[in-house]
Design a protein around this motif. Sequence first.
Motif, PDB file in Angstrom:
ATOM      1  N   ASN A 231     -57.435  17.308  67.024  1.00 34.49           N
ATOM      2  CA  ASN A 231     -58.546  16.100  67.118  1.00 34.49           C
ATOM      3  C   ASN A 231     -57.926  15.381  68.040  1.00 34.49           C
ATOM      4  N   LYS A 232     -59.570  15.642  68.759  1.00 36.39           N
ATOM      5  CA  LYS A 232     -59.880  14.630  69.753  1.00 36.39           C
ATOM      6  C   LYS A 232     -59.693  13.653  69.687  1.00 36.39           C
ATOM      7  N   GLU A 233     -60.563  13.204  68.772  1.00 37.44           N
ATOM      8  CA  GLU A 233     -60.120  11.336  67.886  1.00 37.44           C
ATOM      9  C   GLU A 233     -58.535  10.553  68.494  1.00 37.44           C
ATOM     10  N   TRP A 234     -57.952  11.005  67.726  1.00 38.69           N
ATOM     11  CA  TRP A 234     -56.273  10.922  67.521  1.00 38.69           C
ATOM     12  C   TRP A 234     -55.983  11.321  68.859  1.00 38.69           C
ATOM     13  N   GLU A 235     -56.070  12.646  69.604  1.00 37.28           N
ATOM     14  CA  GLU A 235     -55.086  12.563  70.887  1.00 37.28           C
ATOM     15  C   GLU A 235     -55.748  11.438  71.921  1.00 37.28           C
ATOM     16  N   GLU A 236     -57.150  10.580  71.702  1.00 41.06           N
ATOM     17  CA  GLU A 236     -57.351   9.871  72.539  1.00 41.06           C
ATOM     18  C   GLU A 236     -56.721   8.778  72.180  1.00 41.06           C
ATOM     19  N   LEU A 237     -56.910   8.502  70.586  1.00 37.74           N
ATOM     20  CA  LEU A 237     -56.425   7.194  70.282  1.00 37.74           C
ATOM     21  C   LEU A 237     -55.053   7.110  70.736  1.00 37.74           C
ATOM     22  N   SER A 238     -53.939   8.174  70.096  1.00 41.53           N
ATOM     23  CA  SER A 238     -52.798   8.038  70.665  1.00 41.53           C
ATOM     24  C   SER A 238     -52.062   7.826  72.340  1.00 41.53           C
ATOM     25  N   GLU A 239     -52.924   8.434  72.795  1.00 43.02           N
ATOM     26  CA  GLU A 239     -52.675   8.043  74.667  1.00 43.02           C
ATOM     27  C   GLU A 239     -53.356   6.528  74.747  1.00 43.02           C
ATOM     28  N   GLN A 240     -54.263   5.755  74.049  1.00 43.61           N
ATOM     29  CA  GLN A 240     -54.559   4.394  74.283  1.00 43.61           C
ATOM     30  C   GLN A 240     -53.232   3.640  73.853  1.00 43.61           C
ATOM     31  N   GLU A 259     -44.977  -3.573  65.889  1.00 45.73           N
ATOM     32  CA  GLU A 259     -45.858  -3.635  64.652  1.00 45.73           C
ATOM     33  C   GLU A 259     -46.967  -2.842  65.439  1.00 45.73           C
ATOM     34  N   ALA A 260     -47.303  -2.566  66.191  1.00 45.06           N
ATOM     35  CA  ALA A 260     -48.267  -1.494  66.469  1.00 45.06           C
ATOM     36  C   ALA A 260     -48.219  -0.417  66.573  1.00 45.06           C
ATOM     37  N   LEU A 261     -46.750  -0.098  66.131  1.00 41.59           N
ATOM     38  CA  LEU A 261     -45.771   1.150  66.419  1.00 41.59           C
ATOM     39  C   LEU A 261     -46.656   2.126  64.838  1.00 41.59           C
ATOM     40  N   LYS A 262     -46.828   1.198  64.124  1.00 41.02           N
ATOM     41  CA  LYS A 262     -47.144   1.700  62.364  1.00 41.02           C
ATOM     42  C   LYS A 262     -48.052   2.667  62.137  1.00 41.02           C
ATOM     43  N   LEU A 263     -49.293   1.447  63.405  1.00 40.26           N
ATOM     44  CA  LEU A 263     -50.521   2.490  63.295  1.00 40.26           C
ATOM     45  C   LEU A 263     -50.351   4.271  63.180  1.00 40.26           C
ATOM     46  N   TYR A 264     -49.644   4.311  64.213  1.00 35.60           N
ATOM     47  CA  TYR A 264     -49.263   5.775  64.387  1.00 35.60           C
ATOM     48  C   TYR A 264     -48.697   6.497  63.621  1.00 35.60           C
ATOM     49  N   HIS A 265     -47.069   5.920  63.073  1.00 32.63           N
ATOM     50  CA  HIS A 265     -46.654   6.814  61.970  1.00 32.63           C
ATOM     51  C   HIS A 265     -47.300   6.280  60.603  1.00 32.63           C
ATOM     52  N   GLN A 266     -48.397   5.433  60.472  1.00 29.46           N
ATOM     53  CA  GLN A 266     -49.841   5.947  58.800  1.00 29.46           C
ATOM     54  C   GLN A 266     -50.366   7.230  59.377  1.00 29.46           C
ATOM     55  N   LYS A 267     -50.856   8.085  60.348  1.00 30.04           N
ATOM     56  CA  LYS A 267     -51.298   9.587  61.139  1.00 30.04           C
ATOM     57  C   LYS A 267     -50.175  10.330  60.759  1.00 30.04           C
ATOM     58  N   ASN A 268     -51.047  11.296  59.854  1.00 30.54           N
ATOM     59  CA  ASN A 268     -50.165  12.739  60.121  1.00 30.54           C
ATOM     60  C   ASN A 268     -50.160  13.866  61.134  1.00 30.54           C
ATOM     61  N   ILE A 273     -44.964  11.012  73.439  1.00 34.99           N
ATOM     62  CA  ILE A 273     -45.091   9.757  74.188  1.00 34.99           C
ATOM     63  C   ILE A 273     -44.800   8.496  73.414  1.00 34.99           C
ATOM     64  N   LEU A 274     -45.197   8.738  72.155  1.00 34.66           N
ATOM     65  CA  LEU A 274     -44.987   7.234  70.926  1.00 34.66           C
ATOM     66  C   LEU A 274     -43.648   7.982  70.291  1.00 34.66           C
ATOM     67  N   GLU A 275     -44.158   8.971  70.511  1.00 31.72           N
ATOM     68  CA  GLU A 275     -42.119   9.397  69.573  1.00 31.72           C
ATOM     69  C   GLU A 275     -40.792   9.217  70.398  1.00 31.72           C
ATOM     70  N   ARG A 276     -41.229   9.573  71.618  1.00 29.84           N
ATOM     71  CA  ARG A 276     -40.009   8.841  72.472  1.00 29.84           C
ATOM     72  C   ARG A 276     -40.438   7.172  72.488  1.00 29.84           C
ATOM     73  N   ILE A 277     -41.195   6.503  72.207  1.00 30.23           N
ATOM     74  CA  ILE A 277     -41.765   5.037  72.288  1.00 30.23           C
ATOM     75  C   ILE A 277     -40.850   4.525  71.170  1.00 30.23           C
ATOM     76  N   HIS A 278     -41.106   5.229  70.157  1.00 25.27           N
ATOM     77  CA  HIS A 278     -39.753   4.905  68.680  1.00 25.27           C
ATOM     78  C   HIS A 278     -38.785   5.457  68.626  1.00 25.27           C
ATOM     79  N   ILE A 279     -38.031   5.726  69.572  1.00 21.11           N
ATOM     80  CA  ILE A 279     -37.048   5.735  70.009  1.00 21.11           C
ATOM     81  C   ILE A 279     -36.095   5.195  70.380  1.00 21.11           C
ATOM     82  N   ILE A 280     -37.348   4.145  71.557  1.00 19.75           N
ATOM     83  CA  ILE A 280     -36.300   3.726  72.488  1.00 19.75           C
ATOM     84  C   ILE A 280     -36.245   2.236  71.994  1.00 19.75           C
ATOM     85  N   LEU A 281     -37.691   1.736  70.616  1.00 21.85           N
ATOM     86  CA  LEU A 281     -37.850   0.782  70.306  1.00 21.85           C
ATOM     87  C   LEU A 281     -36.208   0.507  68.813  1.00 21.85           C
TER      88      LEU A 281
END
Length: 410
Positions: A231-240, A259-268, A273-281
Amino acid sequence: MDMAEKFAFIICVNNEIYFRECQYYIQKLEIPKGYDVEIIEVRNASSMCAGYNEGMNSTNAKYKIYMHQDVCIIKKDFLQQLLNRFQSNTKLGVIGMVGGSRLPDTGVIFDCWNEGKVDVREPDMAYYLELHPKEKKDVDVLAVDGLLMATQYDIQWREDLFSHFDFYDVSQCLEFKKKGYDILVPYQKTPWTVHDCSFCKLSKYNDDRETFLEQYYDFLQKEEEDTFYYNKEWEELSEQLAGIICQMIDERKWEQAEEALKLYHQKNHKSSILERIHIILEIHSLELKKNAEHLFHENTDGFWMLYDKYIVTRNILRRVELGFWDEECQELEEKIGGKLISLEAIIMLVIHGSIHKERMIHWLRQICSSQHGSLELDALKPYEELIQKTENSQKTVGGKYAISVHHNEK
């Protein structure tokens, strides 16, 4: 070049923290009598094949261990184990920790590993990967995973074919096969290695997959359907998204980041990096809830310094867990006992990063009971049940082993 009685560890490096930890465990290994050890770090490699060729051609060591910078060898007699197998079989070309006895004609290699063991530390959880666990003997395979590949002969890596960081491992195994050598996954009662891996990035995978299929089709077996999905679209979106949240944390806008991280959790889909950010939060939120005296982000200038602190602390906790006690472990213990680092931060790191969670709870109990510490035993009790639940659910996993990216996200 005359081969010397020596082991060379060849590692492509782009992250100093991971490389330091990799070296730490290499330096703890027992060295067979009469042998030397060297560590060859390859920097700015254009591809894994190119980097490994550079390392291979720079040493006269008979035995070479090609490994990822995020792999830690925890079996102290590892080198003797390799030596025993290589010396008893002159046809043995490659030894790896995880591998497969068949390769599908889809070229989706990470679906086919069916032998071996590895202690996996993913960004969000830790577990033993056990493939074919009832097999209690060394197993001949067709190819092994590139997390670690040990050889006793030199064959050029196919940098003419693979100019990225995929298929280098399977290609090299099949080059050995072409010359009549065996590929082996040794029996491991418990895993010999820890792979502190990231989730795979597949942006170049399909291009290299087509090359692989063209070059090695005769080694492949028919598969009913092509299971490759990217899923190229997701990879680009997750980096942004990660960039936006990192900026929010730089500015200490914690609520906006959550609040911004909730967008990540909506995706399967998964992002390292977003998982590690989640743990830091998670750590920050729990520290505020429990009125921690010192917050984990204190004395860090921006997200990436905080991220490095997170990775280093996670690494030291793993040393404690695996029995590799040193001065850094002692220093961390004193900080926990003196409440200079919060219990909440340590709990979250243990939940997401440790396999032997009960062992870590026992260690924390000892800190709480110490006369030298100010941490009270009652402070630990609310977390013990939560940790035990996660230990039971994460301890052992059997099944697919998704390839990890070589270049850790940062």
